[in-house]
Design a protein around this motif. Structure first.
Motif, PDB file in Angstrom:
ATOM      1  N   ALA A 154       0.821  -1.211   0.000  1.00 38.38           N
ATOM      2  CA  ALA A 154       0.000   0.000   0.000  1.00 38.38           C
ATOM      3  C   ALA A 154       0.858   1.264   0.000  1.00 38.38           C
ATOM      4  O   ALA A 154       0.396   2.324  -0.427  1.00 38.38           O
ATOM      5  N   VAL A 155       2.102   1.186   0.462  1.00 34.59           N
ATOM      6  CA  VAL A 155       2.937   2.380   0.596  1.00 34.59           C
ATOM      7  C   VAL A 155       3.604   2.744  -0.722  1.00 34.59           C
ATOM      8  O   VAL A 155       3.526   3.883  -1.182  1.00 34.59           O
ATOM      9  N   ASP A 156       4.276   1.765  -1.365  1.00 30.28           N
ATOM     10  CA  ASP A 156       5.008   2.082  -2.596  1.00 30.28           C
ATOM     11  C   ASP A 156       4.438   1.382  -3.823  1.00 30.28           C
ATOM     12  O   ASP A 156       5.018   1.464  -4.903  1.00 30.28           O
ATOM     13  N   ARG A 157       3.301   0.693  -3.674  1.00 29.68           N
ATOM     14  CA  ARG A 157       2.624  -0.015  -4.766  1.00 29.68           C
ATOM     15  C   ARG A 157       3.533  -1.068  -5.412  1.00 29.68           C
ATOM     16  O   ARG A 157       3.353  -1.440  -6.562  1.00 29.68           O
ATOM     17  N   GLU A 158       4.489  -1.556  -4.664  1.00 31.41           N
ATOM     18  CA  GLU A 158       5.384  -2.580  -5.176  1.00 31.41           C
ATOM     19  C   GLU A 158       4.682  -3.940  -5.185  1.00 31.41           C
ATOM     20  O   GLU A 158       3.960  -4.288  -4.262  1.00 31.41           O
ATOM     21  N   GLU A 159       4.916  -4.727  -6.232  1.00 28.12           N
ATOM     22  CA  GLU A 159       4.358  -6.071  -6.318  1.00 28.12           C
ATOM     23  C   GLU A 159       5.306  -7.061  -5.652  1.00 28.12           C
ATOM     24  O   GLU A 159       6.531  -6.982  -5.831  1.00 28.12           O
ATOM     25  N   ILE A 160       4.742  -7.971  -4.879  1.00 25.83           N
ATOM     26  CA  ILE A 160       5.515  -9.018  -4.223  1.00 25.83           C
ATOM     27  C   ILE A 160       4.943 -10.363  -4.663  1.00 25.83           C
ATOM     28  O   ILE A 160       3.750 -10.616  -4.489  1.00 25.83           O
ATOM     29  N   PHE A 161       5.784 -11.216  -5.224  1.00 22.98           N
ATOM     30  CA  PHE A 161       5.365 -12.535  -5.667  1.00 22.98           C
ATOM     31  C   PHE A 161       5.989 -13.585  -4.754  1.00 22.98           C
ATOM     32  O   PHE A 161       7.189 -13.511  -4.452  1.00 22.98           O
ATOM     33  N   THR A 162       5.180 -14.535  -4.326  1.00 26.66           N
ATOM     34  CA  THR A 162       5.671 -15.610  -3.468  1.00 26.66           C
ATOM     35  C   THR A 162       5.278 -16.951  -4.084  1.00 26.66           C
ATOM     36  O   THR A 162       4.109 -17.184  -4.378  1.00 26.66           O
ATOM     37  N   TYR A 163       6.286 -17.812  -4.273  1.00 29.27           N
ATOM     38  CA  TYR A 163       6.063 -19.153  -4.802  1.00 29.27           C
ATOM     39  C   TYR A 163       6.561 -20.150  -3.757  1.00 29.27           C
ATOM     40  O   TYR A 163       7.646 -19.965  -3.187  1.00 29.27           O
ATOM     41  N   SER A 164       5.812 -21.202  -3.516  1.00 31.39           N
ATOM     42  CA  SER A 164       6.290 -22.200  -2.560  1.00 31.39           C
ATOM     43  C   SER A 164       5.693 -23.565  -2.848  1.00 31.39           C
ATOM     44  O   SER A 164       4.640 -23.696  -3.495  1.00 31.39           O
ATOM     45  N   GLY A 165       6.390 -24.579  -2.372  1.00 35.49           N
ATOM     46  CA  GLY A 165       5.915 -25.948  -2.457  1.00 35.49           C
ATOM     47  C   GLY A 165       6.189 -26.652  -1.146  1.00 35.49           C
ATOM     48  O   GLY A 165       7.135 -26.303  -0.419  1.00 35.49           O
ATOM     49  N   SER A 166       5.370 -27.640  -0.815  1.00 35.36           N
ATOM     50  CA  SER A 166       5.558 -28.331   0.452  1.00 35.36           C
ATOM     51  C   SER A 166       5.299 -29.825   0.303  1.00 35.36           C
ATOM     52  O   SER A 166       4.560 -30.267  -0.584  1.00 35.36           O
ATOM     53  N   TRP A 167       5.910 -30.565   1.175  1.00 34.38           N
ATOM     54  CA  TRP A 167       5.703 -32.008   1.302  1.00 34.38           C
ATOM     55  C   TRP A 167       5.439 -32.306   2.763  1.00 34.38           C
ATOM     56  O   TRP A 167       6.228 -31.952   3.630  1.00 34.38           O
ATOM     57  N   THR A 168       4.294 -32.915   3.037  1.00 35.69           N
ATOM     58  CA  THR A 168       3.924 -33.270   4.399  1.00 35.69           C
ATOM     59  C   THR A 168       3.843 -34.785   4.503  1.00 35.69           C
ATOM     60  O   THR A 168       3.206 -35.441   3.676  1.00 35.69           O
ATOM     61  N   ARG A 169       4.478 -35.345   5.540  1.00 33.22           N
ATOM     62  CA  ARG A 169       4.494 -36.796   5.710  1.00 33.22           C
ATOM     63  C   ARG A 169       4.130 -37.163   7.143  1.00 33.22           C
ATOM     64  O   ARG A 169       4.599 -36.526   8.096  1.00 33.22           O
ATOM     65  N   ALA A 170       3.297 -38.173   7.287  1.00 29.16           N
ATOM     66  CA  ALA A 170       2.989 -38.712   8.602  1.00 29.16           C
ATOM     67  C   ALA A 170       4.204 -39.493   9.096  1.00 29.16           C
ATOM     68  O   ALA A 170       4.643 -40.448   8.452  1.00 29.16           O
ATOM     69  N   VAL A 171       4.785 -39.067  10.221  1.00 31.40           N
ATOM     70  CA  VAL A 171       6.004 -39.696  10.730  1.00 31.40           C
ATOM     71  C   VAL A 171       5.729 -40.623  11.900  1.00 31.40           C
ATOM     72  O   VAL A 171       6.596 -41.387  12.307  1.00 31.40           O
ATOM     73  N   ALA A 172       4.533 -40.536  12.482  1.00 26.67           N
ATOM     74  CA  ALA A 172       4.122 -41.411  13.580  1.00 26.67           C
ATOM     75  C   ALA A 172       2.620 -41.257  13.721  1.00 26.67           C
ATOM     76  O   ALA A 172       1.995 -40.437  13.049  1.00 26.67           O
ATOM     77  N   VAL A 173       2.024 -42.035  14.598  1.00 27.54           N
ATOM     78  CA  VAL A 173       0.591 -41.918  14.841  1.00 27.54           C
ATOM     79  C   VAL A 173       0.301 -40.524  15.395  1.00 27.54           C
ATOM     80  O   VAL A 173       0.863 -40.122  16.414  1.00 27.54           O
ATOM     81  N   ALA A 174      -0.533 -39.755  14.704  1.00 23.32           N
ATOM     82  CA  ALA A 174      -0.945 -38.406  15.099  1.00 23.32           C
ATOM     83  C   ALA A 174       0.185 -37.384  15.059  1.00 23.32           C
ATOM     84  O   ALA A 174       0.101 -36.346  15.699  1.00 23.32           O
ATOM     85  N   HIS A 175       1.227 -37.665  14.292  1.00 24.74           N
ATOM     86  CA  HIS A 175       2.335 -36.715  14.131  1.00 24.74           C
ATOM     87  C   HIS A 175       2.650 -36.558  12.649  1.00 24.74           C
ATOM     88  O   HIS A 175       2.893 -37.543  11.951  1.00 24.74           O
ATOM     89  N   ASP A 176       2.674 -35.315  12.166  1.00 25.67           N
ATOM     90  CA  ASP A 176       3.033 -35.014  10.779  1.00 25.67           C
ATOM     91  C   ASP A 176       4.166 -33.997  10.756  1.00 25.67           C
ATOM     92  O   ASP A 176       4.265 -33.139  11.642  1.00 25.67           O
ATOM     93  N   LEU A 177       5.003 -34.071   9.730  1.00 24.00           N
ATOM     94  CA  LEU A 177       6.042 -33.078   9.496  1.00 24.00           C
ATOM     95  C   LEU A 177       5.858 -32.488   8.112  1.00 24.00           C
ATOM     96  O   LEU A 177       5.657 -33.220   7.134  1.00 24.00           O
ATOM     97  N   GLU A 178       5.930 -31.159   8.020  1.00 21.85           N
ATOM     98  CA  GLU A 178       5.850 -30.477   6.740  1.00 21.85           C
ATOM     99  C   GLU A 178       7.177 -29.803   6.425  1.00 21.85           C
ATOM    100  O   GLU A 178       7.730 -29.080   7.259  1.00 21.85           O
ATOM    101  N   PHE A 179       7.686 -30.031   5.210  1.00 30.86           N
ATOM    102  CA  PHE A 179       8.877 -29.369   4.704  1.00 30.86           C
ATOM    103  C   PHE A 179       8.434 -28.427   3.585  1.00 30.86           C
ATOM    104  O   PHE A 179       7.752 -28.839   2.653  1.00 30.86           O
ATOM    105  N   ARG A 180       8.838 -27.171   3.687  1.00 29.26           N
ATOM    106  CA  ARG A 180       8.403 -26.179   2.708  1.00 29.26           C
ATOM    107  C   ARG A 180       9.596 -25.404   2.176  1.00 29.26           C
ATOM    108  O   ARG A 180      10.505 -25.009   2.932  1.00 29.26           O
ATOM    109  N   LEU A 181       9.586 -25.176   0.868  1.00 31.45           N
ATOM    110  CA  LEU A 181      10.612 -24.374   0.215  1.00 31.45           C
ATOM    111  C   LEU A 181       9.910 -23.312  -0.615  1.00 31.45           C
ATOM    112  O   LEU A 181       8.984 -23.615  -1.381  1.00 31.45           O
ATOM    113  N   GLY A 182      10.338 -22.058  -0.453  1.00 33.64           N
ATOM    114  CA  GLY A 182       9.652 -20.977  -1.142  1.00 33.64           C
ATOM    115  C   GLY A 182      10.600 -19.915  -1.657  1.00 33.64           C
ATOM    116  O   GLY A 182      11.782 -19.869  -1.308  1.00 33.64           O
ATOM    117  N   LEU A 183      10.053 -19.048  -2.489  1.00 29.28           N
ATOM    118  CA  LEU A 183      10.802 -17.939  -3.075  1.00 29.28           C
ATOM    119  C   LEU A 183       9.946 -16.697  -3.023  1.00 29.28           C
ATOM    120  O   LEU A 183       8.799 -16.698  -3.476  1.00 29.28           O
TER     121      LEU A 183
END
Length: 291
Positions: free
Chosen positions: A242-271
């Motif tokens: 809103a201040v300088d009308r600059e555009e910001i682009f964000t790209y990301s991907g994630s992988w989530t895996r169940a590592v135990a009963v009722a436990h998940d881990l998410e790995f995310r990489l973004g730009l």
């Protein structure tokens, strides 16, 4: 919340942290009874900025979901920006396929910047679709230095910000899901003419603090797929400062895996990419526990 935690997957169900409790409540209220959800997330970008987030959600009844969240960000050094912290509380209540939500959030650096945001939400959940419209009111109190006859003097400024937006999600039985959201904000004063806001434009330079900065418009599209113990997600966001009308682009991907009963881990990489600065990569790790 942090943009890097804006969209995640819990087991075979999508969780959207960009809108507090949004799809997280969809997941637990339809598949579990009295469920509790804990998460702790940590993110760091290539410049060394860090963000930590924690959240606790509880299904009080099959149609009532509450969530308490908090976190903080740390810049690489004092010249790169201010440390910030936030706390939020959200409540959503369903009446069949129609529901209502309300939430409050406090964010700032504790000294020169303090904001309070109230949000109301209308929810619709027909079949596999998840629709919501929301309106929010935000008050920002800022302390800044101004030159008076060549002498720096501490001044106070304030700003009222009104936001309107909506989101739509689709969750197929085969594990595919898609999510889109759009929000626009109106300011009580022209943010381009407010000198005291200029020093806070650094909040738009990293995905770790982007969701709480001073924006004019924000949009996001996300697509995910879940199969067995693994979930995958990609998303794209376009924001305008809103201040300088600059555009910001964000790209990301994630992988989530169940590592135990009722436990998940998410790995995310973004730009995160802006017009004025070089692209900045970030990495995120989030742990989920539910019971």
């Amino acid at each position: 919340m942090f943009r890097s935690l804006s969209l995640s997957l819990l087991s075979a169900i999508a969780l959207a942290m960009g809108a507090p409790g949004a799809i997280a409540q969809d997941a637990v209220s339809e598949g579990f009874d009295g469920m509790s959800l804990f998460l702790v997330g940590f993110q760091v970008d290539e410049d060394g900025a860090r963000a930590t987030n924690a959240s606790f959600g509880k299904e009080l009844t099959r149609s009532t979901w509450v969530q308490l969240s908090g976190g903080f960000t740390e810049p690489t050094d004092d010249d790169a920006g201010s440390s910030t912290r936030f706390t939020s509380f959200d409540l959503e209540q369903m009446f069949g396929i129609v529901g209502f939500g309300a939430g409050v959030e406090f964010w700032g650096d504790g000294d020169d910047l303090r904001t309070t945001r109230w949000r109301g939400t209308l929810l619709l959940r027909p079949g596999n679709f998840r629709l919501r419209g929301y309106a929010e009111r935000r008050k920002a109190d800022v302390t800044f230095e101004a030159l008076v006859l060549g002498v720096p003097v501490r001044r106070k400024g304030n700003l009222e910000i009104t936001g309107y937006g909506g989101s739509a999600g689709f969750f197929a039985d085969n594990g595919f899901n898609a999510f889109v959201t759009h929000t626009e904000w109106e300011y009580s004063d022209d943010p381009q003419g407010l000198a005291f806001l200029a020093r806070f434009t650094d909040f738009t330079k990293t995905a770790l603090t982007l969701s709480n900065s001073f924006l004019q418009r924000s949009s996001m599209v996300a697509i995910g797929y879940s199969q067995g113990m693994n979930s995958f997600n990609v998303d794209f966001a376009r924001d305008i400062s809103a201040v300088d009308r600059e555009e910001i682009f964000t790209y990301s991907g994630s992988w989530t895996r169940a590592v135990a009963v009722a436990h998940d881990l998410e790995f995310r990489l973004g730009l995160s990419d802006t017009q004025a600065l070089d692209p900045s990569m970030y990495f995120g790790l989030t742990w989920y526990h539910y019971r």
